[in-house]
Design a protein around this motif. Sequence first.
Motif, PDB file in Angstrom:
ATOM      1  N   GLN A   1       0.511 -21.112  34.183  1.00  0.00           N
ATOM      2  CA  GLN A   1       0.993 -21.600  35.484  1.00  0.00           C
ATOM      3  C   GLN A   1       1.778 -20.537  36.252  1.00  0.00           C
ATOM      4  OE1 GLN A   1       2.829 -23.651  32.758  1.00  0.00           O
ATOM      5  NE2 GLN A   1       4.873 -23.887  33.595  1.00  0.00           N
ATOM      6  N   PHE A   2       2.232 -19.471  35.537  1.00  0.00           N
ATOM      7  CA  PHE A   2       3.014 -18.425  36.196  1.00  0.00           C
ATOM      8  C   PHE A   2       2.126 -17.261  36.654  1.00  0.00           C
ATOM      9  CE2 PHE A   2       6.064 -20.017  32.816  1.00  0.00           C
ATOM     10  CZ  PHE A   2       6.741 -20.882  33.667  1.00  0.00           C
ATOM     11  N   ALA A   3       0.818 -17.374  36.476  1.00  0.00           N
ATOM     12  CA  ALA A   3      -0.057 -16.210  36.660  1.00  0.00           C
ATOM     13  C   ALA A   3      -0.049 -15.669  38.088  1.00  0.00           C
ATOM     14  CB  ALA A   3      -1.485 -16.557  36.231  1.00  0.00           C
ATOM     15  N   ASP A   4      -0.153 -16.549  39.089  1.00  0.00           N
ATOM     16  CA  ASP A   4      -0.352 -16.073  40.463  1.00  0.00           C
ATOM     17  C   ASP A   4       0.811 -15.212  40.961  1.00  0.00           C
ATOM     18  OD1 ASP A   4      -2.693 -17.391  40.380  1.00  0.00           O
ATOM     19  OD2 ASP A   4      -2.070 -19.094  41.638  1.00  0.00           O
ATOM     20  N   TRP A   5       2.031 -15.752  40.831  1.00  0.00           N
ATOM     21  CA  TRP A   5       3.184 -14.996  41.356  1.00  0.00           C
ATOM     22  C   TRP A   5       3.436 -13.725  40.556  1.00  0.00           C
ATOM     23  CZ3 TRP A   5       3.944 -15.526  46.072  1.00  0.00           C
ATOM     24  CH2 TRP A   5       3.986 -16.773  46.714  1.00  0.00           C
TER      25      TRP A   5
ATOM     26  N   GLY B   1      11.274   4.174  36.294  1.00  0.00           N
ATOM     27  CA  GLY B   1      10.271   3.498  37.113  1.00  0.00           C
ATOM     28  C   GLY B   1       8.949   3.373  36.383  1.00  0.00           C
ATOM     29  N   ALA B   2       8.591   4.418  35.618  1.00  0.00           N
ATOM     30  CA  ALA B   2       7.345   4.356  34.837  1.00  0.00           C
ATOM     31  C   ALA B   2       7.430   3.224  33.817  1.00  0.00           C
ATOM     32  CB  ALA B   2       7.107   5.697  34.137  1.00  0.00           C
ATOM     33  N   MET B   3       8.610   3.054  33.228  1.00  0.00           N
ATOM     34  CA  MET B   3       8.790   1.953  32.263  1.00  0.00           C
ATOM     35  C   MET B   3       8.637   0.603  32.966  1.00  0.00           C
ATOM     36  SD  MET B   3      11.992   3.464  30.146  1.00  0.00           S
ATOM     37  CE  MET B   3      11.794   4.907  29.110  1.00  0.00           C
ATOM     38  N   ALA B   4       9.186   0.515  34.188  1.00  0.00           N
ATOM     39  CA  ALA B   4       9.054  -0.734  34.954  1.00  0.00           C
ATOM     40  C   ALA B   4       7.585  -1.029  35.230  1.00  0.00           C
ATOM     41  CB  ALA B   4       9.833  -0.623  36.262  1.00  0.00           C
ATOM     42  N   LEU B   5       6.810   0.012  35.517  1.00  0.00           N
ATOM     43  CA  LEU B   5       5.392  -0.208  35.819  1.00  0.00           C
ATOM     44  C   LEU B   5       4.617  -0.622  34.569  1.00  0.00           C
ATOM     45  CD1 LEU B   5       4.524   2.487  38.517  1.00  0.00           C
ATOM     46  CD2 LEU B   5       5.246   0.114  38.795  1.00  0.00           C
ATOM     47  N   ILE B   6       5.039  -0.121  33.401  1.00  0.00           N
ATOM     48  CA  ILE B   6       4.414  -0.586  32.144  1.00  0.00           C
ATOM     49  C   ILE B   6       4.683  -2.091  31.985  1.00  0.00           C
ATOM     50  CG2 ILE B   6       4.552  -0.444  29.611  1.00  0.00           C
ATOM     51  CD1 ILE B   6       5.088   2.596  29.982  1.00  0.00           C
ATOM     52  N   ILE B   7       5.936  -2.488  32.266  1.00  0.00           N
ATOM     53  CA  ILE B   7       6.296  -3.907  32.157  1.00  0.00           C
ATOM     54  C   ILE B   7       5.456  -4.749  33.128  1.00  0.00           C
ATOM     55  CG2 ILE B   7       8.160  -5.587  32.609  1.00  0.00           C
ATOM     56  CD1 ILE B   7      10.129  -3.295  31.775  1.00  0.00           C
ATOM     57  N   ARG B   8       5.368  -4.274  34.382  1.00  0.00           N
ATOM     58  CA  ARG B   8       4.647  -5.072  35.400  1.00  0.00           C
ATOM     59  C   ARG B   8       3.138  -5.047  35.141  1.00  0.00           C
ATOM     60  NH1 ARG B   8       7.172  -9.096  36.759  1.00  0.00           N
ATOM     61  NH2 ARG B   8       5.033  -9.588  37.282  1.00  0.00           N
ATOM     62  N   ALA B   9       2.610  -3.962  34.582  1.00  0.00           N
ATOM     63  CA  ALA B   9       1.174  -3.919  34.255  1.00  0.00           C
ATOM     64  C   ALA B   9       0.871  -4.958  33.179  1.00  0.00           C
ATOM     65  CB  ALA B   9       0.780  -2.520  33.784  1.00  0.00           C
ATOM     66  N   GLU B  10       1.772  -5.032  32.178  1.00  0.00           N
ATOM     67  CA  GLU B  10       1.570  -6.003  31.105  1.00  0.00           C
ATOM     68  C   GLU B  10       1.658  -7.434  31.648  1.00  0.00           C
ATOM     69  OE1 GLU B  10       0.692  -5.599  27.838  1.00  0.00           O
ATOM     70  OE2 GLU B  10       0.583  -7.793  27.987  1.00  0.00           O
ATOM     71  N   LEU B  11       2.521  -7.641  32.626  1.00  0.00           N
ATOM     72  CA  LEU B  11       2.742  -8.999  33.152  1.00  0.00           C
ATOM     73  C   LEU B  11       1.787  -9.348  34.290  1.00  0.00           C
ATOM     74  CD1 LEU B  11       6.661  -9.100  33.148  1.00  0.00           C
ATOM     75  CD2 LEU B  11       5.120 -10.247  31.557  1.00  0.00           C
ATOM     76  N   PHE B  12       0.878  -8.437  34.611  1.00  0.00           N
ATOM     77  CA  PHE B  12      -0.048  -8.696  35.736  1.00  0.00           C
ATOM     78  C   PHE B  12      -0.840  -9.976  35.505  1.00  0.00           C
ATOM     79  CE2 PHE B  12      -4.173  -8.051  37.902  1.00  0.00           C
ATOM     80  CZ  PHE B  12      -3.698  -8.016  39.213  1.00  0.00           C
ATOM     81  N   GLN B  13      -1.225 -10.218  34.258  1.00  0.00           N
ATOM     82  CA  GLN B  13      -1.887 -11.482  33.937  1.00  0.00           C
ATOM     83  C   GLN B  13      -1.433 -11.980  32.566  1.00  0.00           C
ATOM     84  OE1 GLN B  13      -5.951 -10.290  34.393  1.00  0.00           O
ATOM     85  NE2 GLN B  13      -6.171  -9.765  32.244  1.00  0.00           N
ATOM     86  N   PRO B  14      -1.626 -13.272  32.281  1.00  0.00           N
ATOM     87  CA  PRO B  14      -1.169 -13.797  30.988  1.00  0.00           C
ATOM     88  C   PRO B  14      -1.934 -13.149  29.835  1.00  0.00           C
ATOM     89  CG  PRO B  14      -1.880 -15.575  32.464  1.00  0.00           C
ATOM     90  CD  PRO B  14      -2.289 -14.303  33.097  1.00  0.00           C
ATOM     91  N   GLY B  15      -1.354 -13.247  28.654  1.00  0.00           N
ATOM     92  CA  GLY B  15      -1.974 -12.625  27.481  1.00  0.00           C
ATOM     93  C   GLY B  15      -1.435 -11.221  27.292  1.00  0.00           C
ATOM     94  N   LEU B  16      -1.803 -10.611  26.158  1.00  0.00           N
ATOM     95  CA  LEU B  16      -1.336  -9.248  25.894  1.00  0.00           C
ATOM     96  C   LEU B  16      -2.433  -8.270  26.282  1.00  0.00           C
ATOM     97  CD1 LEU B  16       0.465  -9.759  22.459  1.00  0.00           C
ATOM     98  CD2 LEU B  16       1.494  -9.553  24.726  1.00  0.00           C
ATOM     99  N   GLN B  17      -2.145  -7.397  27.231  1.00  0.00           N
ATOM    100  CA  GLN B  17      -3.152  -6.462  27.734  1.00  0.00           C
ATOM    101  C   GLN B  17      -3.008  -5.058  27.172  1.00  0.00           C
ATOM    102  OE1 GLN B  17      -3.858  -9.680  29.592  1.00  0.00           O
ATOM    103  NE2 GLN B  17      -1.954  -8.819  30.353  1.00  0.00           N
TER     104      GLN B  17
END
Lengths: 530, 42
Positions: A463-467, A52-68
């Motif tokens: 264009q994918f940012a909001d969802w 689950g922690a790995m999933a949250l790393i993935i979702r944190a990175e995908l929260f907005q476009p670009g590399l965070q």
Amino acid sequence: MTTITQGHAAQDHAHDSHGPGHGLSRWLFTTNHKDIGTLYLVFALVMLFIGGAMALIIRAELFQPGLQFVNPEFFNQMTSMHALIMVFGMIMPAFVGFANWMIPMMIGAPDMALPRLNNWSFWILPFAGTILLSTLFMEGGGPAAGWTMYPPLVLQSGNSLAFAIFAIHLLGMSSILGAINIIVTVMNMRAPGMTLLKMPMFVWTWLITAYLLILVMPVLAGGVTMLLTDRFFGTSFFQAAGGGDPVLFQHIFWFFGHPEVYIIILPSFGIISQIIPAFSRKPLFGYSSMVYATAGIAFLSCIVWAHHMFTVGMPLAGEMFFMMSTMLIAIPTAVKVFNWTATMWRGSLSFETPMLFAVAFLFLFAIGGFSGVMMAIAPVDFQYHDTYFIVAHFHYVLVPGALFAAIGGAYFWLPKWTGHMYDEKLGKIHFWLSAVSVNILFFPQHFLGLAGMPRRIPDYATQFADWNAVSSIGAFVFGFSQLMFVYIVVKCVRGGAKATAQVWDNPEGLEWTVPSPAPYHTFDEPPLVR
Amino acid sequence: MNGATDKRDPAQQRQIRNSALLLGGFALAVFIAYIIATALLA
């Protein structure tokens, strides 16, 4: 199932010299099915939070476009490891834990048929999990070619690939040994009068799952062994340069991989088939059709594998065959959904936490099932393939499907395991938080996929940012609400209102005839089943 | 170690061992067969 039980179900064997051991040695050397079941469940819970922690790393990175937060290489390691950990380290061990705890009690057996093998099956797991996780700290990092490990990409991995493959071998061996134990137990250790068609659905689904495991886990083992020799020993099973065929690996992987989906979902069906009748206060509707539907699903799962590969360019006849056979699975699955609904029809329903999870399973698993039928249509699969639509589909099957069934099952049997009732109010809060957030997390991914967002990428078009932002918010709420589950379980283990033997309102099955908590040894004398 | 196994009658114990060996042998055979089949097909 109509089983009338009589009897001297179980005694508390205080007089028995074979009580639980003490301290660490109890858990290291135990051959008791309840202890080993507990070990499996605790291991699965730990892995749930690591994956689950790995999933949250993935979702944190995908929260907005670009590399965070992470670089693309590490992102790829996270997607691959998240899947491997959740499939092999979390959900499969969780259901083996349920099987260990419940199957002997449900069929009136004193223990599993092969108790020492059972101990070994479990203790392989922590070593395998550690080896797999340790690859993240090796030169070049962990596996990053996806959990499907397709060549030729995976053959470009570093030396850690050998460790990952060894871990997969160990995890597979543990599953095969567990499956052998379950089949042998069910076929040889049933109480007198417990005929096959009197067994609870959970036992039936696990019996069929165990046969599936023995059929397909060696295929995965063979596939990854060939990857290993291709990468390190100069063979060319899957290397085109040496005359091998990379697409052949996909056939081998998915001959394992598709039944694997049912290896995960059939025990979930079994748990749901125990929960719904208990809270509908009615026997399961269409018991024998449920058994045949389960067997039908298992058979079909072995002949549909190439629907994962429509885009590799197979002959039209192949596409037609795999499209039609895949759609056929909807029929036995619909039989099951119909029977669960019919069980509830005019039942005296109540909605305690296990039932809430079971009803949510019914609705949300159906969403995953419907999107599965959409993807079975070969011509349109070309649009969905490798997009977030697929990610949404299989997460609906695996999270509000399999994971909800496991959580519902845990609430259902916790009082039997611990002797205490869990906190119903907190359980309901946990349910509503999970049920709402899981949809915020995964439903928008359908839109992203249909709009063309590819899976396994750390960055995406604006264009994918909001969802993506919505999905990430859902992920964090869902992830953190599972901490509540841990709190509820720990609270229940430590104390709470005393549970009766029956726990719920007159549920059916031998496990409810023994006291709560279930004695360390049950059914030394076989119960009578009529 | 385990009370349950000590109390089994030998016939049941033999049947349990035979079924376990049969299933394990089948798993091993599938593993080997797939590698041989892939070698022939690739």
